[in-house]
Motif scaffolding. Structure first.
Motif, short mmCIF file in Angstrom:
data_model
loop_
_atom_site.label_atom_id
_atom_site.label_comp_id
_atom_site.label_asym_id
_atom_site.label_seq_id
_atom_site.Cartn_x
_atom_site.Cartn_y
_atom_site.Cartn_z
N SER A 6 34.64 67.50 95.27
CA SER A 6 34.80 67.11 93.86
C SER A 6 34.16 65.76 93.59
O SER A 6 33.56 65.54 92.54
CB SER A 6 36.27 67.10 93.46
OG SER A 6 36.96 66.12 94.20
N ILE A 7 34.25 64.84 94.53
CA ILE A 7 33.60 63.55 94.38
C ILE A 7 32.09 63.73 94.33
O ILE A 7 31.40 63.12 93.51
CB ILE A 7 34.01 62.59 95.52
CG1 ILE A 7 35.49 62.21 95.39
CG2 ILE A 7 33.14 61.35 95.54
CD1 ILE A 7 36.04 61.43 96.55
N ASN A 12 27.07 63.75 91.23
CA ASN A 12 25.88 64.47 90.78
C ASN A 12 25.84 64.56 89.26
O ASN A 12 24.77 64.44 88.64
CB ASN A 12 25.80 65.86 91.41
CG ASN A 12 25.48 65.80 92.89
OD1 ASN A 12 24.94 64.81 93.38
ND2 ASN A 12 25.82 66.86 93.60
N ALA A 13 27.00 64.81 88.64
CA ALA A 13 27.05 64.88 87.18
C ALA A 13 26.70 63.53 86.56
O ALA A 13 25.97 63.47 85.57
CB ALA A 13 28.44 65.31 86.74
N ARG A 19 20.01 60.33 84.16
CA ARG A 19 18.62 60.80 84.03
C ARG A 19 18.35 61.25 82.59
O ARG A 19 17.31 60.95 82.02
CB ARG A 19 18.36 61.94 85.01
CG ARG A 19 18.06 61.49 86.42
CD ARG A 19 17.47 62.62 87.28
NE ARG A 19 18.30 63.82 87.31
CZ ARG A 19 19.31 64.02 88.16
NH1 ARG A 19 19.61 63.11 89.07
NH2 ARG A 19 20.00 65.15 88.13
N TYR A 20 19.30 61.99 82.01
CA TYR A 20 19.14 62.46 80.63
C TYR A 20 19.00 61.28 79.67
O TYR A 20 18.13 61.27 78.79
CB TYR A 20 20.34 63.32 80.23
CG TYR A 20 20.36 63.67 78.75
CD1 TYR A 20 19.58 64.70 78.24
CD2 TYR A 20 21.15 62.93 77.86
CE1 TYR A 20 19.59 65.00 76.90
CE2 TYR A 20 21.15 63.23 76.52
CZ TYR A 20 20.37 64.26 76.03
OH TYR A 20 20.38 64.55 74.70
N MET A 21 19.86 60.26 79.82
CA MET A 21 19.83 59.12 78.91
C MET A 21 18.54 58.32 79.07
O MET A 21 17.97 57.85 78.09
CB MET A 21 21.06 58.24 79.12
CG MET A 21 22.33 58.89 78.61
SD MET A 21 23.77 57.82 78.55
CE MET A 21 24.16 57.64 80.27
N ARG A 22 18.05 58.18 80.29
CA ARG A 22 16.78 57.47 80.51
C ARG A 22 15.62 58.24 79.89
O ARG A 22 14.70 57.67 79.33
CB ARG A 22 16.54 57.27 82.00
CG ARG A 22 17.36 56.16 82.57
CD ARG A 22 16.98 55.89 84.00
NE ARG A 22 17.83 54.87 84.56
CZ ARG A 22 18.20 54.82 85.83
NH1 ARG A 22 17.78 55.75 86.68
NH2 ARG A 22 18.98 53.86 86.26
N LYS A 23 15.67 59.54 80.01
CA LYS A 23 14.58 60.38 79.51
C LYS A 23 14.53 60.38 77.98
O LYS A 23 13.47 60.25 77.38
CB LYS A 23 14.76 61.81 80.03
CG LYS A 23 13.70 62.78 79.59
CD LYS A 23 13.98 64.16 80.16
CE LYS A 23 13.01 65.18 79.62
NZ LYS A 23 13.37 66.53 80.06
N THR A 24 15.69 60.54 77.32
CA THR A 24 15.73 60.67 75.86
C THR A 24 15.92 59.34 75.13
O THR A 24 15.60 59.24 73.95
CB THR A 24 16.88 61.61 75.43
OG1 THR A 24 18.12 61.05 75.85
CG2 THR A 24 16.68 62.99 76.01
N GLY A 25 16.48 58.34 75.82
CA GLY A 25 16.77 57.06 75.15
C GLY A 25 18.03 57.13 74.30
O GLY A 25 18.26 56.26 73.46
N ARG A 26 18.81 58.17 74.49
CA ARG A 26 20.04 58.35 73.71
C ARG A 26 21.20 58.72 74.65
O ARG A 26 20.98 59.26 75.72
CB ARG A 26 19.88 59.47 72.68
CG ARG A 26 18.86 59.14 71.61
CD ARG A 26 18.77 60.26 70.59
NE ARG A 26 17.83 59.94 69.55
CZ ARG A 26 18.12 59.27 68.44
NH1 ARG A 26 19.34 58.85 68.22
NH2 ARG A 26 17.19 59.04 67.54
#
Length: 192
Positions: A6-7, A12-13, A19-26
């Motif tokens: 679970s850790i 990983n989540a 990664r998502y925030m770096r890619k989209t800037g949001r």
């Protein structure tokens, strides 16, 4: 084994979200992420609000102020000087218009004056009630004012809600109750 899995999934989540925030800037909710160039603008032009807001048009004033606080900037606090208090109190207690007191003090706003008066626990004189056009109601309201009662207190005593605060029509029960409380009576005068 269950705890470590679970850790691992949680880690990983988290990496996936980053990664998502770096890619989209949001963020995941769709808000813009503060970039280092934006915080540099705040640091460079602090406390010139028009300059900061002009350079960050996609940010609201509240967001800019919150980020400035988070960086460590605080708004300028202007302390009251003893001579300012001495110049403010007498006209405030006398009931002079606040705009005149603003002129006397110079660089103080109405809000600052009301706040300081509240802090010092000083009050302006009460204003007499405005005429309603109903003579008996006006006389009762004036008598209550002269005795130091508020219209809300008078309403409470006669069992009405906001009748004497804002009368619209004659209410004989409220009027007779107020006359008893205030020690008055109605006298009929006949004009020939």
């Amino acid at each position: 084994m269950y705890v470590s899995e679970s850790i691992k999934r949680g880690f990983n989540a988290k990496q996936s979200m980053i990664r998502y925030m770096r890619k989209t800037g949001r963020t995941l909710s769709g808000r813009l992420i503060w970039m280092p160039s934006e915080t540099d603008i705040i640091e460079e032009f602090w406390p010139d609000w028009p300059a900061i807001e002009g350079r960050l048009p996609h940010r609201t004033a509240g967001a800019i102020k919150a980020k400035a606080r988070a960086i460590g900037f605080k708004k300028h606090v202007q302390f009251w000087q003893p001579d300012e208090k001495k110049r403010m109190v007498p006209p405030y207690k006398a009931g002079e218009p606040i705009s005149d007191i603003v002129v006397i003090l110079g660089d103080r706003s109405k809000r600052q004056i009301y706040g300081k008066a509240s802090h010092l626990k000083i009050r302006r004189p009460r204003k007499p009630p405005k005429p309603t056009g109903m003579r008996i109601v006006d006389l009762i309201r004036q008598r209550a004012f002269d005795l130091g009662y508020t219209m809300a207190e008078l309403d409470f005593w006669v069992g009405r809600k906001k009748y004497f605060v804002a009368p619209k029509k004659l209410d004989t029960w409220a009027i007779s109750g107020a006359l008893k409380i205030l020690g008055g009576s109605i006298v009929a005068v006949w004009v020939n």
